[in-house]
Design a protein around this motif. Structure first.
Motif, PDB file in Angstrom:
ATOM      1  N   ALA A 180       0.940  -1.166   0.049  1.00 55.82           N
ATOM      2  CA  ALA A 180       0.045  -0.019   0.088  1.00 55.82           C
ATOM      3  C   ALA A 180       0.897   1.274   0.041  1.00 55.82           C
ATOM      4  O   ALA A 180       0.444   2.406  -0.518  1.00 55.82           O
ATOM      5  CB  ALA A 180      -0.863  -0.011   1.278  1.00 55.82           C
ATOM      6  N   LEU A 181       2.012   1.078   0.675  1.00 57.64           N
ATOM      7  CA  LEU A 181       3.093   2.379   0.651  1.00 57.64           C
ATOM      8  C   LEU A 181       3.942   2.463  -0.419  1.00 57.64           C
ATOM      9  O   LEU A 181       4.383   3.602  -0.647  1.00 57.64           O
ATOM     10  CB  LEU A 181       3.629   2.381   2.122  1.00 57.64           C
ATOM     11  N   LEU A 182       4.231   1.194  -1.001  1.00 58.89           N
ATOM     12  CA  LEU A 182       5.328   1.558  -1.990  1.00 58.89           C
ATOM     13  C   LEU A 182       4.992   2.297  -3.164  1.00 58.89           C
ATOM     14  O   LEU A 182       6.056   3.223  -3.580  1.00 58.89           O
ATOM     15  CB  LEU A 182       5.507   0.157  -2.689  1.00 58.89           C
ATOM     16  N   PRO A 183       3.908   2.568  -3.642  1.00 54.30           N
ATOM     17  CA  PRO A 183       3.692   3.529  -4.900  1.00 54.30           C
ATOM     18  C   PRO A 183       3.927   5.071  -4.308  1.00 54.30           C
ATOM     19  O   PRO A 183       4.282   5.876  -5.226  1.00 54.30           O
ATOM     20  CB  PRO A 183       2.207   3.480  -5.189  1.00 54.30           C
ATOM     21  N   TYR A 184       3.710   5.317  -2.989  1.00 50.28           N
ATOM     22  CA  TYR A 184       3.917   6.851  -2.455  1.00 50.28           C
ATOM     23  C   TYR A 184       5.338   6.918  -2.151  1.00 50.28           C
ATOM     24  O   TYR A 184       5.842   8.086  -2.295  1.00 50.28           O
ATOM     25  CB  TYR A 184       3.126   6.828  -1.387  1.00 50.28           C
ATOM     26  N   ALA A 185       6.003   5.945  -1.524  1.00 48.64           N
ATOM     27  CA  ALA A 185       7.296   6.039  -1.000  1.00 48.64           C
ATOM     28  C   ALA A 185       8.335   6.069  -2.148  1.00 48.64           C
ATOM     29  O   ALA A 185       9.516   6.394  -1.999  1.00 48.64           O
ATOM     30  CB  ALA A 185       7.715   4.813  -0.229  1.00 48.64           C
ATOM     31  N   SER A 186       7.922   5.708  -3.417  1.00 46.94           N
ATOM     32  CA  SER A 186       8.839   5.639  -4.485  1.00 46.94           C
ATOM     33  C   SER A 186       9.287   7.008  -5.211  1.00 46.94           C
ATOM     34  O   SER A 186      10.207   7.066  -5.937  1.00 46.94           O
ATOM     35  CB  SER A 186       8.430   4.613  -5.875  1.00 46.94           C
ATOM     36  N   HIS A 187       8.497   8.049  -4.673  1.00 45.58           N
ATOM     37  CA  HIS A 187       8.885   9.419  -5.238  1.00 45.58           C
ATOM     38  C   HIS A 187       9.849   9.933  -4.383  1.00 45.58           C
ATOM     39  O   HIS A 187      10.467  11.266  -4.599  1.00 45.58           O
ATOM     40  CB  HIS A 187       7.724  10.402  -4.936  1.00 45.58           C
ATOM     41  N   GLY A 188      10.307   9.465  -3.461  1.00 43.19           N
ATOM     42  CA  GLY A 188      11.306  10.016  -2.577  1.00 43.19           C
ATOM     43  C   GLY A 188      10.870  10.696  -1.233  1.00 43.19           C
ATOM     44  O   GLY A 188       9.480  11.030  -0.966  1.00 43.19           O
ATOM     45  N   PHE A 189      11.733  11.093  -0.481  1.00 44.55           N
ATOM     46  CA  PHE A 189      11.262  11.635   1.049  1.00 44.55           C
ATOM     47  C   PHE A 189      10.446  12.921   0.659  1.00 44.55           C
ATOM     48  O   PHE A 189       9.292  12.866   1.315  1.00 44.55           O
ATOM     49  CB  PHE A 189      12.558  12.105   1.642  1.00 44.55           C
ATOM     50  N   PHE A 190      11.114  14.069  -0.417  1.00 40.41           N
ATOM     51  CA  PHE A 190      10.361  15.309  -0.249  1.00 40.41           C
ATOM     52  C   PHE A 190       8.986  15.004  -1.036  1.00 40.41           C
ATOM     53  O   PHE A 190       8.045  15.873  -0.815  1.00 40.41           O
ATOM     54  CB  PHE A 190      11.166  16.209  -0.822  1.00 40.41           C
ATOM     55  N   ALA A 191       8.787  14.181  -2.014  1.00 37.57           N
ATOM     56  CA  ALA A 191       7.628  14.094  -2.922  1.00 37.57           C
ATOM     57  C   ALA A 191       6.466  13.308  -2.355  1.00 37.57           C
ATOM     58  O   ALA A 191       5.459  13.280  -2.933  1.00 37.57           O
ATOM     59  CB  ALA A 191       7.963  13.817  -4.434  1.00 37.57           C
ATOM     60  N   MET A 192       6.855  12.758  -1.324  1.00 38.97           N
ATOM     61  CA  MET A 192       5.682  11.507  -0.782  1.00 38.97           C
ATOM     62  C   MET A 192       4.605  12.385  -0.211  1.00 38.97           C
ATOM     63  O   MET A 192       4.544  13.110   0.482  1.00 38.97           O
ATOM     64  CB  MET A 192       6.374  10.617   0.223  1.00 38.97           C
ATOM     65  N   ARG A 193       3.514  12.003  -0.767  1.00 30.17           N
ATOM     66  CA  ARG A 193       2.185  12.407  -0.313  1.00 30.17           C
ATOM     67  C   ARG A 193       1.782  11.635   0.851  1.00 30.17           C
ATOM     68  O   ARG A 193       1.093  10.668   0.655  1.00 30.17           O
ATOM     69  CB  ARG A 193       1.176  12.391  -1.536  1.00 30.17           C
ATOM     70  N   LEU A 194       1.892  12.427   1.798  1.00 33.94           N
ATOM     71  CA  LEU A 194       1.148  11.678   3.277  1.00 33.94           C
ATOM     72  C   LEU A 194      -0.338  11.478   3.076  1.00 33.94           C
ATOM     73  O   LEU A 194      -0.612  10.210   3.758  1.00 33.94           O
ATOM     74  CB  LEU A 194       1.555  12.604   4.298  1.00 33.94           C
ATOM     75  N   ASP A 195      -1.100  12.475   2.649  1.00 33.72           N
ATOM     76  CA  ASP A 195      -2.671  12.120   2.792  1.00 33.72           C
ATOM     77  C   ASP A 195      -3.113  10.748   1.892  1.00 33.72           C
ATOM     78  O   ASP A 195      -3.703  10.222   2.383  1.00 33.72           O
ATOM     79  CB  ASP A 195      -3.241  13.510   2.185  1.00 33.72           C
ATOM     80  N   GLY A 196      -2.405  11.024   0.658  1.00 34.79           N
ATOM     81  CA  GLY A 196      -2.597   9.676  -0.143  1.00 34.79           C
ATOM     82  C   GLY A 196      -2.139   8.473   0.629  1.00 34.79           C
ATOM     83  O   GLY A 196      -2.869   7.483   0.507  1.00 34.79           O
ATOM     84  N   ALA A 197      -0.984   8.486   0.914  1.00 34.95           N
ATOM     85  CA  ALA A 197      -0.489   7.034   1.751  1.00 34.95           C
ATOM     86  C   ALA A 197      -1.347   6.710   3.035  1.00 34.95           C
ATOM     87  O   ALA A 197      -1.573   5.654   3.087  1.00 34.95           O
ATOM     88  CB  ALA A 197       1.156   7.271   2.204  1.00 34.95           C
ATOM     89  N   GLN A 198      -1.814   7.845   3.691  1.00 35.71           N
ATOM     90  CA  GLN A 198      -2.484   7.429   4.789  1.00 35.71           C
ATOM     91  C   GLN A 198      -3.904   6.922   4.520  1.00 35.71           C
ATOM     92  O   GLN A 198      -4.435   5.986   4.996  1.00 35.71           O
ATOM     93  CB  GLN A 198      -2.742   8.625   5.613  1.00 35.71           C
TER      94      GLN A 198
END
Length: 320
Positions: A56-74
């Protein structure tokens, strides 16, 4: 001309500064320079699978630390089975921190959902069977009423050795439950708590009179209830050898037509019972012995106020 050149120069300078920042935040560049390598879960997970959480988190983590969207991951984590709520954070330099609160199942609800201890319904798709949970069902707006009557029913039947396996409320407002010994109890829509108290008080006495299991009990009568017993081995359609009641259909209880059982049933006064020769199982009507109101035990449990539907047409047989 000099002013125009100055404006163009400042615009280019701002663009040179802003574009890299925007590119990093959008994940266009820098995902390899500031990757997210560690998934940290706060607390212990009993039902949420680690593999499902990583996927579930991999698609959001692949963008890197600064680009990760926390709302989408949550939101992606919150959609996983058994997750009641989730919180996702980033920790410098390469950590995703996830805090998950799991549903604690209280009962099965209908065919495809579960009810949590917090009173929330959640889908049971992908969740293995949970046979030890009771089965509850009813309109979604009446979840609190169903849970309240279930808890009160357990208080009534547990002291006499039975648990409540199933409790349902149909769209018309009529209650029914099944005990752990398989007895199906039709309660009706009116005075549910009172009817159950009366039946639980007399159930041990009823079972002592028979050596065969009690299949069904219909509590929708004014001053008693109809009972259906399973067939005795080798009995067939013959009557049992028990004594018939002295009072027949016109002399039982208070004589109200809506409180009398159907005429195919045999009526029983007090502790006397008969069998019906018209069916393979034993049908009997148990009439309540008189009891002074002051002798009823007081109970600290309160039944929620149930809306009672009223019909403009008289209904023969049992009340609702």
């Amino acid at each position: 001309m000099t002013a125009l050149l100055r404006i163009i120069a400042w615009t280019l300078a701002l663009a040179l500064v802003a574009l890299p920042v925007v590119a990093v935040l959008q994940g266009w560049i820098g995902s390899e320079r500031w990757p997210l390598r560690t998934l940290r879960v706060v607390g212990e997970l009993e039902r949420v699978e680690d593999r499902a959480l990583r996927e579930a988190l991999l698609p959001y983590a692949s963008h890197g630390f600064f680009a990760m969207r926390l709302d989408g991951a949550q939101a992606a984590v919150a959609r996983l089975p058994w997750v009641e709520r989730a919180e996702v954070r980033k920790r410098w330099p390469d950590v995703i921190e996830v805090r998950i609160v799991e549903h604690r199942p209280f009962a099965r609800w209908g065919e495809d959902r579960l009810l949590s201890e917090q009173g929330r319904l959640f889908p049971a798709a992908g969740i293995g069977p949970l046979p030890r949970l009771p089965l509850l069902d009813g309109p979604e707006a009446r979840v609190a009423d169903v849970v309240a009557l279930y808890n009160e029913s357990r208080v009534l039947f547990t002291p006499i050795g039975y648990d409540v396996r199933r409790l349902t409320l149909d769209p018309r407002g009529s209650w029914a439950l099944t005990l752990s010994n398989g007895t199906e109890v039709t309660i009706g829509s009116q005075q549910a708590r009172t009817r159950l108290e009366r039946f639980a008080r007399l159930l041990p006495r009823l079972l002592q009179q028979k050596t065969i299991p009690l299949r069904r009990a219909d509590l929708r009568y004014t001053n008693g209830f109809a009972l259906e017993w399973t067939e005795e081995p080798g009995m067939g359609n013959r009557e049992s050898g028990m004594a018939k009641a002295g009072n027949r259909e016109s002399g039982i209880g208070n004589g109200e037509s809506k409180g009398n059982p159907p005429r195919s049933m045999t009526e029983v006064a007090g502790a006397t019972a008969t069998a019906s020769a018209a069916r393979a199982s034993t049908l009997a009507f148990f009439t309540m012995p008189p009891r002074p109101p002051s002798s009823f035990p007081a109970s600290g449990l309160r039944l929620p106020a149930f809306p009672i539907p009223h019909s403009p047409f008289p209904i023969p047989g049992p009340t609702t």
